[in-house]
Design a protein around this motif. Structure first.
Motif, PDB file in Angstrom:
ATOM      1  N   VAL A  15     -55.933 -39.866 -13.944  1.00 18.97           N
ATOM      2  CA  VAL A  15     -55.262 -38.800 -12.894  1.00 18.97           C
ATOM      3  C   VAL A  15     -55.421 -37.182 -13.521  1.00 18.97           C
ATOM      4  O   VAL A  15     -55.686 -36.377 -12.949  1.00 18.97           O
ATOM      5  N   GLN A  16     -55.394 -37.068 -14.949  1.00 19.29           N
ATOM      6  CA  GLN A  16     -55.742 -35.891 -15.332  1.00 19.29           C
ATOM      7  C   GLN A  16     -57.078 -35.427 -14.946  1.00 19.29           C
ATOM      8  O   GLN A  16     -57.196 -34.128 -14.816  1.00 19.29           O
ATOM      9  N   ARG A  17     -58.115 -36.306 -15.253  1.00 17.15           N
ATOM     10  CA  ARG A  17     -59.441 -35.794 -14.765  1.00 17.15           C
ATOM     11  C   ARG A  17     -59.450 -35.385 -13.329  1.00 17.15           C
ATOM     12  O   ARG A  17     -60.106 -34.548 -12.848  1.00 17.15           O
ATOM     13  N   TYR A  18     -58.533 -35.978 -12.566  1.00 17.72           N
ATOM     14  CA  TYR A  18     -58.316 -35.775 -11.087  1.00 17.72           C
ATOM     15  C   TYR A  18     -57.991 -34.458 -10.853  1.00 17.72           C
ATOM     16  O   TYR A  18     -58.452 -33.459 -10.077  1.00 17.72           O
ATOM     17  N   LEU A  19     -56.845 -34.129 -11.584  1.00 16.20           N
ATOM     18  CA  LEU A  19     -56.241 -32.934 -11.495  1.00 16.20           C
ATOM     19  C   LEU A  19     -57.242 -31.701 -12.103  1.00 16.20           C
ATOM     20  O   LEU A  19     -57.337 -30.650 -11.603  1.00 16.20           O
ATOM     21  N   LEU A  20     -57.991 -31.889 -13.237  1.00 16.42           N
ATOM     22  CA  LEU A  20     -58.890 -30.840 -13.918  1.00 16.42           C
ATOM     23  C   LEU A  20     -60.101 -30.585 -12.556  1.00 16.42           C
ATOM     24  O   LEU A  20     -60.385 -29.516 -12.433  1.00 16.42           O
ATOM     25  N   HIS A  21     -60.627 -31.626 -11.784  1.00 18.72           N
ATOM     26  CA  HIS A  21     -61.617 -31.724 -10.800  1.00 18.72           C
ATOM     27  C   HIS A  21     -61.106 -30.580  -9.977  1.00 18.72           C
ATOM     28  O   HIS A  21     -61.768 -29.753  -9.415  1.00 18.72           O
ATOM     29  N   LYS A  22     -59.777 -30.917  -9.349  1.00 17.59           N
ATOM     30  CA  LYS A  22     -59.325 -30.135  -8.297  1.00 17.59           C
ATOM     31  C   LYS A  22     -58.798 -28.829  -8.688  1.00 17.59           C
ATOM     32  O   LYS A  22     -59.079 -27.709  -7.967  1.00 17.59           O
ATOM     33  N   ASN A  27     -60.068 -22.917  -8.806  1.00 17.96           N
ATOM     34  CA  ASN A  27     -59.910 -21.874  -9.541  1.00 17.96           C
ATOM     35  C   ASN A  27     -58.495 -21.392 -10.106  1.00 17.96           C
ATOM     36  O   ASN A  27     -58.080 -20.278 -10.186  1.00 17.96           O
ATOM     37  N   ILE A  28     -57.793 -22.644 -10.526  1.00 18.69           N
ATOM     38  CA  ILE A  28     -56.625 -22.505 -11.166  1.00 18.69           C
ATOM     39  C   ILE A  28     -56.866 -23.301 -12.548  1.00 18.69           C
ATOM     40  O   ILE A  28     -57.756 -24.003 -12.853  1.00 18.69           O
ATOM     41  N   GLU A  29     -55.789 -22.829 -13.329  1.00 24.38           N
ATOM     42  CA  GLU A  29     -55.670 -23.390 -14.680  1.00 24.38           C
ATOM     43  C   GLU A  29     -55.332 -24.826 -14.653  1.00 24.38           C
ATOM     44  O   GLU A  29     -54.361 -25.240 -13.947  1.00 24.38           O
ATOM     45  N   ALA A  30     -56.168 -25.628 -15.487  1.00 23.23           N
ATOM     46  CA  ALA A  30     -55.943 -27.062 -15.180  1.00 23.23           C
ATOM     47  C   ALA A  30     -54.315 -27.524 -16.001  1.00 23.23           C
ATOM     48  O   ALA A  30     -53.619 -28.340 -15.262  1.00 23.23           O
ATOM     49  N   LYS A  31     -53.883 -26.973 -16.788  1.00 25.84           N
ATOM     50  CA  LYS A  31     -52.700 -27.312 -17.325  1.00 25.84           C
ATOM     51  C   LYS A  31     -51.614 -26.909 -16.224  1.00 25.84           C
ATOM     52  O   LYS A  31     -50.365 -27.279 -16.492  1.00 25.84           O
ATOM     53  N   ILE A  45     -47.018 -36.672   2.524  1.00 21.45           N
ATOM     54  CA  ILE A  45     -47.663 -35.813   2.367  1.00 21.45           C
ATOM     55  C   ILE A  45     -48.072 -35.440   0.945  1.00 21.45           C
ATOM     56  O   ILE A  45     -47.402 -36.017  -0.045  1.00 21.45           O
ATOM     57  N   VAL A  46     -49.295 -34.711   0.658  1.00 20.60           N
ATOM     58  CA  VAL A  46     -49.714 -34.296  -0.784  1.00 20.60           C
ATOM     59  C   VAL A  46     -50.154 -32.896  -1.051  1.00 20.60           C
ATOM     60  O   VAL A  46     -50.640 -32.355   0.003  1.00 20.60           O
ATOM     61  N   PHE A  47     -49.376 -32.373  -1.995  1.00 20.20           N
ATOM     62  CA  PHE A  47     -50.035 -30.832  -2.177  1.00 20.20           C
ATOM     63  C   PHE A  47     -50.476 -30.613  -3.450  1.00 20.20           C
ATOM     64  O   PHE A  47     -49.739 -31.312  -4.429  1.00 20.20           O
ATOM     65  N   LEU A  48     -51.626 -29.939  -3.752  1.00 22.32           N
ATOM     66  CA  LEU A  48     -52.009 -29.372  -4.942  1.00 22.32           C
ATOM     67  C   LEU A  48     -51.175 -28.155  -5.245  1.00 22.32           C
ATOM     68  O   LEU A  48     -51.137 -27.291  -4.443  1.00 22.32           O
ATOM     69  N   LEU A  49     -50.687 -28.105  -6.476  1.00 25.15           N
ATOM     70  CA  LEU A  49     -49.535 -27.013  -6.817  1.00 25.15           C
ATOM     71  C   LEU A  49     -50.231 -26.352  -7.896  1.00 25.15           C
ATOM     72  O   LEU A  49     -50.707 -26.883  -8.947  1.00 25.15           O
ATOM     73  N   ASN A  50     -50.199 -24.918  -7.873  1.00 31.41           N
ATOM     74  CA  ASN A  50     -50.288 -23.971  -9.222  1.00 31.41           C
ATOM     75  C   ASN A  50     -48.910 -23.912  -9.872  1.00 31.41           C
ATOM     76  O   ASN A  50     -48.486 -22.807  -9.184  1.00 31.41           O
ATOM     77  N   ASN A  51     -48.689 -24.428 -10.818  1.00 34.17           N
ATOM     78  CA  ASN A  51     -47.192 -24.354 -11.131  1.00 34.17           C
ATOM     79  C   ASN A  51     -46.336 -24.694 -10.209  1.00 34.17           C
ATOM     80  O   ASN A  51     -46.381 -26.050  -9.770  1.00 34.17           O
ATOM     81  N   ASN A  52     -45.516 -24.187  -9.395  1.00 34.16           N
ATOM     82  CA  ASN A  52     -44.739 -24.503  -8.312  1.00 34.16           C
ATOM     83  C   ASN A  52     -45.145 -23.927  -7.030  1.00 34.16           C
ATOM     84  O   ASN A  52     -44.388 -23.851  -5.896  1.00 34.16           O
ATOM     85  N   THR A  53     -46.409 -23.411  -6.828  1.00 30.15           N
ATOM     86  CA  THR A  53     -46.987 -22.518  -5.611  1.00 30.15           C
ATOM     87  C   THR A  53     -47.800 -23.664  -5.189  1.00 30.15           C
ATOM     88  O   THR A  53     -48.767 -23.899  -5.549  1.00 30.15           O
ATOM     89  N   ILE A  54     -47.648 -23.751  -3.739  1.00 25.56           N
ATOM     90  CA  ILE A  54     -48.694 -24.727  -3.032  1.00 25.56           C
ATOM     91  C   ILE A  54     -49.988 -23.852  -3.002  1.00 25.56           C
ATOM     92  O   ILE A  54     -50.145 -22.915  -2.272  1.00 25.56           O
ATOM     93  N   VAL A  55     -51.054 -24.662  -3.425  1.00 24.83           N
ATOM     94  CA  VAL A  55     -52.426 -23.962  -2.928  1.00 24.83           C
ATOM     95  C   VAL A  55     -53.164 -24.630  -2.262  1.00 24.83           C
ATOM     96  O   VAL A  55     -53.607 -24.017  -1.365  1.00 24.83           O
ATOM     97  N   LYS A  56     -52.780 -25.967  -1.993  1.00 28.70           N
ATOM     98  CA  LYS A  56     -53.494 -26.759  -0.669  1.00 28.70           C
ATOM     99  C   LYS A  56     -52.974 -27.847  -0.529  1.00 28.70           C
ATOM    100  O   LYS A  56     -52.662 -28.726  -1.338  1.00 28.70           O
ATOM    101  N   PRO A  57     -52.984 -28.465   0.689  1.00 30.01           N
ATOM    102  CA  PRO A  57     -52.620 -29.726   1.141  1.00 30.01           C
ATOM    103  C   PRO A  57     -54.001 -30.851   0.852  1.00 30.01           C
ATOM    104  O   PRO A  57     -54.966 -30.314   0.806  1.00 30.01           O
ATOM    105  N   LEU A  58     -53.525 -31.876   0.281  1.00 26.74           N
ATOM    106  CA  LEU A  58     -54.429 -33.148   0.042  1.00 26.74           C
ATOM    107  C   LEU A  58     -54.300 -34.225   0.717  1.00 26.74           C
ATOM    108  O   LEU A  58     -53.276 -34.315   1.494  1.00 26.74           O
ATOM    109  N   PHE A  59     -55.170 -35.187   0.780  1.00 33.50           N
ATOM    110  CA  PHE A  59     -55.085 -36.418   1.516  1.00 33.50           C
ATOM    111  C   PHE A  59     -54.853 -37.653   0.642  1.00 33.50           C
ATOM    112  O   PHE A  59     -55.841 -37.641  -0.161  1.00 33.50           O
ATOM    113  N   LEU A  60     -54.025 -38.741   0.859  1.00 33.22           N
ATOM    114  CA  LEU A  60     -54.002 -39.834  -0.026  1.00 33.22           C
ATOM    115  C   LEU A  60     -55.677 -40.596   0.006  1.00 33.22           C
ATOM    116  O   LEU A  60     -56.054 -40.994  -1.059  1.00 33.22           O
ATOM    117  N   LYS A  61     -56.104 -40.408   1.053  1.00 32.61           N
ATOM    118  CA  LYS A  61     -57.624 -41.008   1.314  1.00 32.61           C
ATOM    119  C   LYS A  61     -58.529 -40.232   0.343  1.00 32.61           C
ATOM    120  O   LYS A  61     -59.163 -41.049  -0.422  1.00 32.61           O
TER     121      LYS A  61
END
Length: 135
Positions: A15-22, A27-31, A45-61
């Motif tokens: 999952v950490q590799r997935y977060l690094l990939h996303k 263009n956000i810091e992986a940490k 629903i799934v969202f990628l966050l940068n800290n607590n700010t929504i960056v983009k929605p993602l899909f479970l698929k």
């Protein structure tokens, strides 16, 4: 006998590799990258966050595909059933359930929230198992 601790650790690394990939894609810091998974209007629903700010929605698929898993409507129903179980076990409404996957104190993990109130750490392996329960 299965070594649950080792499986959980391996799952968290993937999952950490997935977060690094996303985070690299966005263009956000992986940490600072986090995944927020919730149930709203009877849909996951799934969202990628940068800290607590929504960056983009993602899909479970797409998440399942990253892990080499097939995903269809029955898989979403399995995730929904898991969330219903979590909400019931923790005595709050499904609509208030949030699962945050993030790095805390240098360790990646999944965490259960009732809206913004932290409830407990949950198994990342158990969560992701529901993405592809019958395969």
């Amino acid at each position: 006998m299965l070594d649950f601790f080792n499986l959980e650790k391996q799952t968290n690394k993937r999952v950490q590799r997935y977060l690094l990939h996303k985070s690299t894609e966005e263009n956000i810091e992986a940490k600072n990258a986090k995944l927020l998974i919730a149930c709203k209007n009877n849909a996951i629903i799934v969202f990628l966050l940068n800290n607590n700010t929504i960056v983009k929605p993602l899909f479970l698929k797409d998440i399942a595909a990253f892990f080499g898993k097939d995903f269809d409507q029955s898989n979403e129903q399995a995730v929904m059933a898991y969330f219903q179980k979590l909400a019931g076990e923790n005595h709050f409404e499904l609509s208030k359930l949030n699962v945050m996957i993030c790095e805390t104190k240098g360790e990646l993990g999944a965490h259960l929230y009732e809206e913004t109130k932290y409830r407990k750490k949950i198994s990342t392996l158990d969560l992701l198992t529901h993405f592809n329960p019958n395969k």
